[in-house]
Write a protein that holds these residues in place. Structure first.
Motif, PDB file in Angstrom:
ATOM      1  N   VAL A   1       0.845  -1.204   0.000  1.00 54.03           N
ATOM      2  CA  VAL A   1       0.000   0.000   0.000  1.00 54.03           C
ATOM      3  C   VAL A   1       0.875   1.247   0.000  1.00 54.03           C
ATOM      4  CG1 VAL A   1      -1.661   1.331   1.351  1.00 54.03           C
ATOM      5  CG2 VAL A   1      -1.953  -1.141   1.104  1.00 54.03           C
ATOM      6  N   LEU A   2       1.959   1.229   0.781  1.00 46.88           N
ATOM      7  CA  LEU A   2       2.882   2.362   0.836  1.00 46.88           C
ATOM      8  C   LEU A   2       3.493   2.623  -0.533  1.00 46.88           C
ATOM      9  CD1 LEU A   2       3.926   4.139   3.240  1.00 46.88           C
ATOM     10  CD2 LEU A   2       5.959   2.697   3.230  1.00 46.88           C
ATOM     11  N   LEU A   3       3.916   1.577  -1.208  1.00 49.95           N
ATOM     12  CA  LEU A   3       4.523   1.697  -2.531  1.00 49.95           C
ATOM     13  C   LEU A   3       3.550   2.279  -3.547  1.00 49.95           C
ATOM     14  CD1 LEU A   3       6.733   1.068  -4.649  1.00 49.95           C
ATOM     15  CD2 LEU A   3       5.811  -1.264  -4.763  1.00 49.95           C
ATOM     16  N   ILE A   4       2.352   1.702  -3.636  1.00 51.23           N
ATOM     17  CA  ILE A   4       1.362   2.175  -4.614  1.00 51.23           C
ATOM     18  C   ILE A   4       0.933   3.609  -4.301  1.00 51.23           C
ATOM     19  CG2 ILE A   4      -0.922   1.766  -5.584  1.00 51.23           C
ATOM     20  CD1 ILE A   4       1.249  -0.257  -6.407  1.00 51.23           C
ATOM     21  N   SER A   5       0.723   3.915  -3.020  1.00 47.66           N
ATOM     22  CA  SER A   5       0.318   5.266  -2.634  1.00 47.66           C
ATOM     23  C   SER A   5       1.375   6.284  -3.026  1.00 47.66           C
ATOM     24  CB  SER A   5       0.072   5.338  -1.122  1.00 47.66           C
ATOM     25  OG  SER A   5      -0.936   4.446  -0.729  1.00 47.66           O
ATOM     26  N   GLY A   6       2.647   5.935  -2.794  1.00 45.34           N
ATOM     27  CA  GLY A   6       3.725   6.850  -3.144  1.00 45.34           C
ATOM     28  C   GLY A   6       3.791   7.136  -4.632  1.00 45.34           C
ATOM     29  N   ILE A   7       3.625   6.083  -5.442  1.00 46.17           N
ATOM     30  CA  ILE A   7       3.669   6.258  -6.901  1.00 46.17           C
ATOM     31  C   ILE A   7       2.514   7.136  -7.368  1.00 46.17           C
ATOM     32  CG2 ILE A   7       3.451   5.058  -9.105  1.00 46.17           C
ATOM     33  CD1 ILE A   7       4.904   2.668  -7.798  1.00 46.17           C
ATOM     34  N   LEU A   8       1.312   6.850  -6.872  1.00 43.16           N
ATOM     35  CA  LEU A   8       0.132   7.614  -7.290  1.00 43.16           C
ATOM     36  C   LEU A   8       0.203   9.065  -6.825  1.00 43.16           C
ATOM     37  CD1 LEU A   8      -2.720   4.997  -6.663  1.00 43.16           C
ATOM     38  CD2 LEU A   8      -1.676   5.639  -8.848  1.00 43.16           C
ATOM     39  N   VAL A   9       0.492   9.262  -5.530  1.00 42.87           N
ATOM     40  CA  VAL A   9       0.534  10.627  -4.977  1.00 42.87           C
ATOM     41  C   VAL A   9       1.645  11.440  -5.622  1.00 42.87           C
ATOM     42  CG1 VAL A   9       1.013  11.963  -2.883  1.00 42.87           C
ATOM     43  CG2 VAL A   9      -0.529  10.008  -2.782  1.00 42.87           C
ATOM     44  N   GLY A  10       2.832  10.835  -5.754  1.00 45.33           N
ATOM     45  CA  GLY A  10       3.961  11.556  -6.337  1.00 45.33           C
ATOM     46  C   GLY A  10       3.697  11.984  -7.767  1.00 45.33           C
ATOM     47  N   ASN A  11       3.232  11.058  -8.597  1.00 45.46           N
ATOM     48  CA  ASN A  11       2.984  11.389 -10.006  1.00 45.46           C
ATOM     49  C   ASN A  11       1.845  12.383 -10.169  1.00 45.46           C
ATOM     50  OD1 ASN A  11       5.012   9.748 -11.083  1.00 45.46           O
ATOM     51  ND2 ASN A  11       3.719   7.935 -11.062  1.00 45.46           N
ATOM     52  N   PHE A  12       0.770  12.193  -9.388  1.00 45.85           N
ATOM     53  CA  PHE A  12      -0.392  13.078  -9.506  1.00 45.85           C
ATOM     54  C   PHE A  12      -0.050  14.511  -9.105  1.00 45.85           C
ATOM     55  CE2 PHE A  12      -4.322  14.878  -7.606  1.00 45.85           C
ATOM     56  CZ  PHE A  12      -5.091  14.946  -8.761  1.00 45.85           C
ATOM     57  N   THR A  13       0.589  14.669  -7.936  1.00 51.28           N
ATOM     58  CA  THR A  13       0.909  16.022  -7.473  1.00 51.28           C
ATOM     59  C   THR A  13       1.981  16.667  -8.348  1.00 51.28           C
ATOM     60  OG1 THR A  13       2.484  15.071  -5.874  1.00 51.28           O
ATOM     61  CG2 THR A  13       0.270  15.584  -5.081  1.00 51.28           C
ATOM     62  N   PHE A  14       2.945  15.885  -8.804  1.00 50.82           N
ATOM     63  CA  PHE A  14       3.974  16.441  -9.690  1.00 50.82           C
ATOM     64  C   PHE A  14       3.356  16.941 -10.987  1.00 50.82           C
ATOM     65  CE2 PHE A  14       7.562  16.219 -12.678  1.00 50.82           C
ATOM     66  CZ  PHE A  14       8.530  16.915 -11.951  1.00 50.82           C
ATOM     67  N   ALA A  15       2.397  16.165 -11.541  1.00 56.39           N
ATOM     68  CA  ALA A  15       1.713  16.582 -12.771  1.00 56.39           C
ATOM     69  C   ALA A  15       0.919  17.872 -12.546  1.00 56.39           C
ATOM     70  CB  ALA A  15       0.795  15.465 -13.262  1.00 56.39           C
ATOM     71  N   LEU A  16       0.229  17.984 -11.392  1.00 56.46           N
ATOM     72  CA  LEU A  16      -0.531  19.194 -11.088  1.00 56.46           C
ATOM     73  C   LEU A  16       0.376  20.406 -10.955  1.00 56.46           C
ATOM     74  CD1 LEU A  16      -3.213  17.967  -8.508  1.00 56.46           C
ATOM     75  CD2 LEU A  16      -3.558  18.576 -10.912  1.00 56.46           C
ATOM     76  N   ILE A  17       1.531  20.227 -10.336  1.00 56.59           N
ATOM     77  CA  ILE A  17       2.468  21.337 -10.164  1.00 56.59           C
ATOM     78  C   ILE A  17       3.012  21.798 -11.512  1.00 56.59           C
ATOM     79  CG2 ILE A  17       4.743  21.938  -9.246  1.00 56.59           C
ATOM     80  CD1 ILE A  17       4.038  20.095  -6.852  1.00 56.59           C
ATOM     81  N   ILE A  18       3.394  20.857 -12.365  1.00 53.62           N
ATOM     82  CA  ILE A  18       3.895  21.216 -13.697  1.00 53.62           C
ATOM     83  C   ILE A  18       2.803  21.911 -14.501  1.00 53.62           C
ATOM     84  CG2 ILE A  18       4.783  20.315 -15.876  1.00 53.62           C
ATOM     85  CD1 ILE A  18       6.773  20.236 -13.547  1.00 53.62           C
ATOM     86  N   PHE A  19       1.563  21.415 -14.401  1.00 55.29           N
ATOM     87  CA  PHE A  19       0.441  22.046 -15.100  1.00 55.29           C
ATOM     88  C   PHE A  19       0.234  23.484 -14.610  1.00 55.29           C
ATOM     89  CE2 PHE A  19      -4.140  23.011 -15.360  1.00 55.29           C
ATOM     90  CZ  PHE A  19      -4.309  22.916 -16.742  1.00 55.29           C
ATOM     91  N   ASP A  20       0.377  23.678 -13.292  1.00 58.65           N
ATOM     92  CA  ASP A  20       0.232  25.014 -12.717  1.00 58.65           C
ATOM     93  C   ASP A  20       1.310  25.945 -13.241  1.00 58.65           C
ATOM     94  OD1 ASP A  20      -0.826  26.994 -10.943  1.00 58.65           O
ATOM     95  OD2 ASP A  20       0.766  26.560  -9.530  1.00 58.65           O
ATOM     96  N   TRP A  21       2.546  25.459 -13.362  1.00 60.53           N
ATOM     97  CA  TRP A  21       3.619  26.277 -13.924  1.00 60.53           C
ATOM     98  C   TRP A  21       3.343  26.678 -15.365  1.00 60.53           C
ATOM     99  CZ3 TRP A  21       8.798  23.495 -12.222  1.00 60.53           C
ATOM    100  CH2 TRP A  21       8.944  23.633 -10.839  1.00 60.53           C
TER     101      TRP A  21
END
Length: 443
Positions: A420-440
């Motif tokens: 669960v830790l592994l999957i959560s990290g992959i999902l949260v990291g990619n999702f938030t990183f994509a949102l930040i890049i989109f915001d930029w």
């Protein structure tokens, strides 16, 4: 059992590998640690100093960005996310300690690279705060026109501090030596939180700024002075990355573990739980009262708001210097795992050398100073580093390593938790990183 030890335990003393059952390996680890510390004339760092060192590794510039996060998530939303990240950080340390006897945490090059990027990002964010806030803090103590003076130039002050304070402390051979500076840093953080609580009643809402002749109102609506329990916007994408950045201490776990008195995984887990719990408490209090002071006008770096609305306030000026000093004292602590990761990648087959030790420390100092000079906004550091390397070190790598190395059945609670830790990290990291890049891109 295969173990690698050198003349400085912070540099080479925390690489252990073994292919034995956990209990017997742990039993053999303790005398090795004791012998190494005995050769260095020390019995190890006490429980209290170890907690202070770990809290110093946890708490730094992140405390200045959490009020901004609360403004964009709401009080309850922030509290839930902060508690969740704190629990995940503690659990991932538990997985790390479970595996540290069986494998070197820094052995894979990709992990070492992640640690290097994470720690360089953290150190540069701390120095960015020093460069931005120290000239303003000094100027508030002065009267008259001092524009153009060297002591009000952020880059000049940054260079002086790095040469005179950061570099000498980072050169120390053992991380335990920083216990005294870490305890001082902890008390500065507590003082900072107390001042935020007190000054909440010194800044009226609606917010007003004092011009040359009169006060003018920044916010005209009393609705702007009502706290929200839940709030989500595009800025909420920075929430989890900033929190992950704020609780990241995993790269300092093994150096502190190896210098702990009577080292055992249970004792180190207690050090970790105590440090994370105290950090959570200070984080939440500082974020809550910072938010209740400025509401939606809170700055991405909290100190800027006090500079704007309470100029020349003696208590605020004092706490600024304290928090800047506390942030500064965190930088040498983070040098240890960053330097260790570099040595593991490039000099793993060479014996410990003071020349190599000094040159790598100097190179790291040069890199973080350059980043601190040229990065425009600390929120960018929190967002990018938090969404990428911080989520890897807190979520992805501990879960991945445990799944790969543990001999337990996959349906065991620990392995399911690691998955669960592994999957959560992959999902949260990619999702938030994509949102930040989109915001930029949008901006």
């Amino acid at each position: 059992m295969e173990a690698s030890w050198g003349s400085g335990s912070a540099e080479r003393g925390w690489y252990i590998s073994a292919q034995q059952p956990e209990d017997s390996a742990a039993a053999e680890l303790r005398p090795l640690l004791s012998n190494e510390l005995h050769r260095q004339g020390s019995s190890g760092a006490s429980f209290g100093f170890s907690v202070f060192n770990l809290m110093n590794a946890i708490m730094g510039s992140g405390i200045l960005g959490l009020a901004y996060v609360m403004a964009n998530t709401g009080i309850l939303g922030f509290g839930f996310l902060l508690l969740l990240v704190a629990l995940v950080a503690s659990y991932s340390v538990h997985l790390l300690l479970s595996m540290c006897i069986q494998t070197a945490y820094l052995d894979p090059v990709v992990v070492a690279g992640t640690i290097i990027i994470q720690n360089i990002g953290a150190m540069s964010s701390y120095l960015l705060i020093i460069k931005t806030e120290l000239p303003a803090a000094i100027s508030e103590f002065l009267t008259g026109d001092h524009s153009g003076s060297w002591y009000l130039d952020g880059q000049t002050l940054l260079l002086i501090i790095c040469v005179g304070i950061v570099f000498p402390l980072a050169l120390l051979p053992r991380i335990g030596f920083l216990g005294y500076t870490s305890s001082l840093s902890f008390f500065f953080m507590v003082f900072f939180a107390l001042v935020i609580i007190i000054k909440k009643w010194s800044i009226p809402c609606p917010l007003t700024l004092k011009s040359v002749e009169e006060f003018f109102q920044v916010s005209n609506a009393t609705d702007d002075c009502k706290p929200t329990l839940f709030h989500f916007s595009k800025e909420s994408a920075y929430a989890v990355p900033t929190m992950a950045f704020s609780f990241l201490c995993h790269t300092s776990i093994l150096p502190i573990y190896c210098e702990l008195q009577s080292p055992s995984k249970k004792r180190m887990q207690n050090v970790t739980n105590t440090a994370i719990a105290l950090s959570f408490l200070i984080y939440f209090i500082a974020a809550l009262f910072g938010y209740l002071t400025f509401y939606d006008k809170v700055e991405s770096e909290l100190l800027r708001g006090y500079s704007k609305y309470l100029p020349h306030d003696v208590v605020v000026m004092t706490v600024k210097l304290c928090i800047l000093f506390a942030v500064l004292l965190t930088v040498p602590l983070i040098h240890f795992p960053a330097r260790k990761a570099l040595m593991m990648v490039f000099f793993s087959n060479f014996p410990f050398s003071w020349i190599c030790h000094t040159l790598i420390t100097l190179a790291l100092n040069i890199i973080i100073v350059l980043l601190a000079i040229y990065v425009p906004d600390i929120r960018n550091v929190f967002g990018v580093i938090g969404a990428s390397t911080s989520t890897c070190l807190i979520f992805v790598f501990p879960g991945l390593f445990y799944l790969k190395l543990s001999r337990e059945d996959f349906l065991s609670w620990k392995k399911l938790g690691a998955f669960v830790l592994l999957i959560s990290g992959i999902l949260v990291g990619n999702f938030t990183f994509a949102l930040i890049i989109f915001d930029w891109i949008k901006k």
